[in-house]
Write an enzyme that holds these catalytic residues in place. Structure first.
Site, mmCIF file in Angstrom:
data_model
loop_
_atom_site.group_PDB
_atom_site.id
_atom_site.type_symbol
_atom_site.label_atom_id
_atom_site.label_comp_id
_atom_site.label_asym_id
_atom_site.label_seq_id
_atom_site.Cartn_x
_atom_site.Cartn_y
_atom_site.Cartn_z
ATOM 1 N N VAL A 68 0.836 -1.187 0.000
ATOM 2 C CA VAL A 68 0.000 0.000 0.000
ATOM 3 C C VAL A 68 0.876 1.244 0.000
ATOM 4 O O VAL A 68 2.011 1.232 0.462
ATOM 5 C CB VAL A 68 -0.938 0.024 1.231
ATOM 6 N N CYS A 69 0.349 2.318 -0.578
ATOM 7 C CA CYS A 69 1.107 3.570 -0.623
ATOM 8 C C CYS A 69 1.325 4.092 0.797
ATOM 9 O O CYS A 69 0.441 3.962 1.644
ATOM 10 C CB CYS A 69 0.362 4.601 -1.457
#
Length: 485
Positions: free
Chosen positions: A422-423
């Protein structure tokens, strides 16, 4: 009339998804990237909002109720919310629109956010909320306290924002232009973050009179509508199904439409640790927003544009919460263990959040992108966001050697698998391993985080790395190749 909320929410969801508009990232970049570039987009939202709402108020079109500043609740709540959005991977509005992109972690965070916000506002924690809000200063707006026209603040903020936009736009023009995905029609290309900010601000201005026409004297808002949606689903109370609920549902619908039509929708199942953090982050978001009187939309966009004490102080402490959580959790993973080596190992505490396999893959291919949610094959070189605890201590890389997180493809090419991360972890990992390569080496990154389609090319342009290839590998799956400068 409440259906106008659904329509406007859908427009907002489309704009946010196409602009990768995330206040969490804007605040996070200040501490992680030492950059105010994306935060300036938030100032654009506030400035446009401020001009519009002040004009509508002056003309008598709307009559905002200004919240009284309650220091303890706002400070504690703002900080908790800031920590929560880092754990959850997005703020309140960001969680709604990322849910529309198929991120199951966002679905989980959203459910926990609704649950805790509802408990704080109308449920078992309502007494705690009231207790935290007992210290009431009676202060509402900053212009009111100073006895001056709000237009002075509107003009000053607009001027500062204009200078910052000009500065960063000029810098963009003077540096290498970030790479973009090739062979894409214009309508599929992401919006510039400042364009998205201006559109979000305009949507916020339109939202207030439309909402007020239904009896809801407020503009954009996420926390109370999210709590009301849960209350409606549980109790069936029709009065909870208001314009605000339609707005947040519209964000989900609009984001899904935008992501699906541009090939950016795919159901992505998080690993166990990311799931736990999504739960914790969602709970903190709901509690924090309920105490502070709003989230990054209610406080960070609306109340700031009304120049209330609550809005600006809440935004400050949300940023401080983001700073603390960024320092604690947003770090690159450590490298693979060197069996038999007894020197310079990481401690168990240093290794706690990471897992890797000591066995290198025999025939790893960078073109093999696993289906979302499918279990990884043991031995593959994968960074999967927040992973589980290791079974052995980690060993630091020998000086000058390529990171052991990389797969050597030969001829100076190295692969980094960030699928499932995930960012901002694809970017964090890319920056970390790039330091171990030599000038002229190529780094091939596979990732499925939508926001990274902007973040990685922007970093490459800023740091002087050349993008030699950037392609779609499938729905919500990309591969970018960088040559180290």
């Amino acid at each position: 009339m409440i259906l106008t909320g659904l329509v406007l929410g859908a427009v907002l969801g489309i704009v946010m998804q196409r602009g990768r508009f995330c206040v969490t990232g804007m605040l996070r970049d200040i501490f992680l990237q030492r950059s105010w570039r994306t935060f300036t987009a938030l100032l654009v939202v506030i400035s446009v909002h401020a001009v519009g709402l002040t004009a509508l108020t002056s003309l008598g079109v709307i009559s905002p109720d200004y919240p009284s500043f309650m220091p303890l609740a706002v400070v504690v709540g703002g900080f908790m919310f800031g920590v929560g959005i880092i754990l959850a991977g997005g703020c309140a509005s960001g969680t709604w629109y990322r849910s529309g992109e198929g991120l199951v972690g966002s679905w989980i965070a959203l459910a926990m956010y609704a649950l805790s916000a509802s408990a704080m506002k109308t449920g078992v924690l309502k007494g705690f909320t009231s207790g935290m809000k007992e210290w009431d200063t009676g202060l509402t707006t900053i212009p009111g306290a100073l006895g001056v026209s709000p237009w002075l603040f509107v003009i000053a903020l607009a001027a500062v924002t204009g200078v910052m936009v000009r500065h960063f736009r000029s810098r963009e023009k003077s540096t290498v232009k970030p790479a973009r995905l090739g062979n894409r029609p214009a309508w599929k290309r992401p919006l510039h973050v400042y364009t998205a900010g201006a559109l979000v601000g305009l949507i916020g201005v339109v939202a207030w009179p439309l909402s007020a026409a239904t009896g809801r004297n407020d503009g954009l808002g996420i926390t109370t509508p999210t709590a009301n949606l849960l209350n409606f689903l549980v109790t069936g109370a029709d009065k909870k199904l208001d314009w605000g609920v339609m707005l947040v549902l519209g964000i989900l619908v609009g984001s899904f439409i935008a992501a699906k039509s541009t090939g950016e929708f795919r159901v992505r199942v998080p690993d166990a640790t990311t799931t736990v953090r999504s739960i914790a982050g969602g709970l903190l978001m709901g509690v924090g927003a309920a105490l502070a009187g709003g989230c990054t939309v209610g406080n960070g966009m609306v109340q700031t544009s009304l120049f209330t004490f609550q809005g600006w102080i809440a935004l400050l402490f949300i940023a401080l919460g983001v700073a603390a959580a960024t320092k604690i959790w947003l770090k690159a993973t450590v490298t693979q263990p060197e069996r038999g080596s007894d020197g310079d190992t990481y401690s168990t505490a240093q290794s706690l959040d990471h897992t890797v396999d000591a066995t290198a893959p025999d025939d790893t291919s960078i073109d093999a992108a696993p289906t979302a949610g499918a279990p990884r094959t043991p031995g593959t070189n994968v960074f999967s966001g927040f992973a589980a605890a290791p079974t052995a201590l980690m060993v630091k890389d020998p000086a000058g050697a390529p990171s052991q997180k990389l797969t050597d493809l030969g001829n100076g090419y190295y692969a980094l698998d960030s699928l499932g991360a995930v960012c901002p972890f694809p970017l964090i990992e890319a920056k970390d391993v790039m330091q171990t390569l030599h000038s002229g080496d190529h780094l091939v990154i596979d990732f499925d985080c939508t926001q990274a389609t902007e973040a990685i090319p922007q970093w490459a342009a800023t740091d002087g790395h050349e993008v030699t290839d950037f392609v779609e590998k499938g729905d919500a799956s990309w591969q970018i190749t960088l040559q180290k400068g």
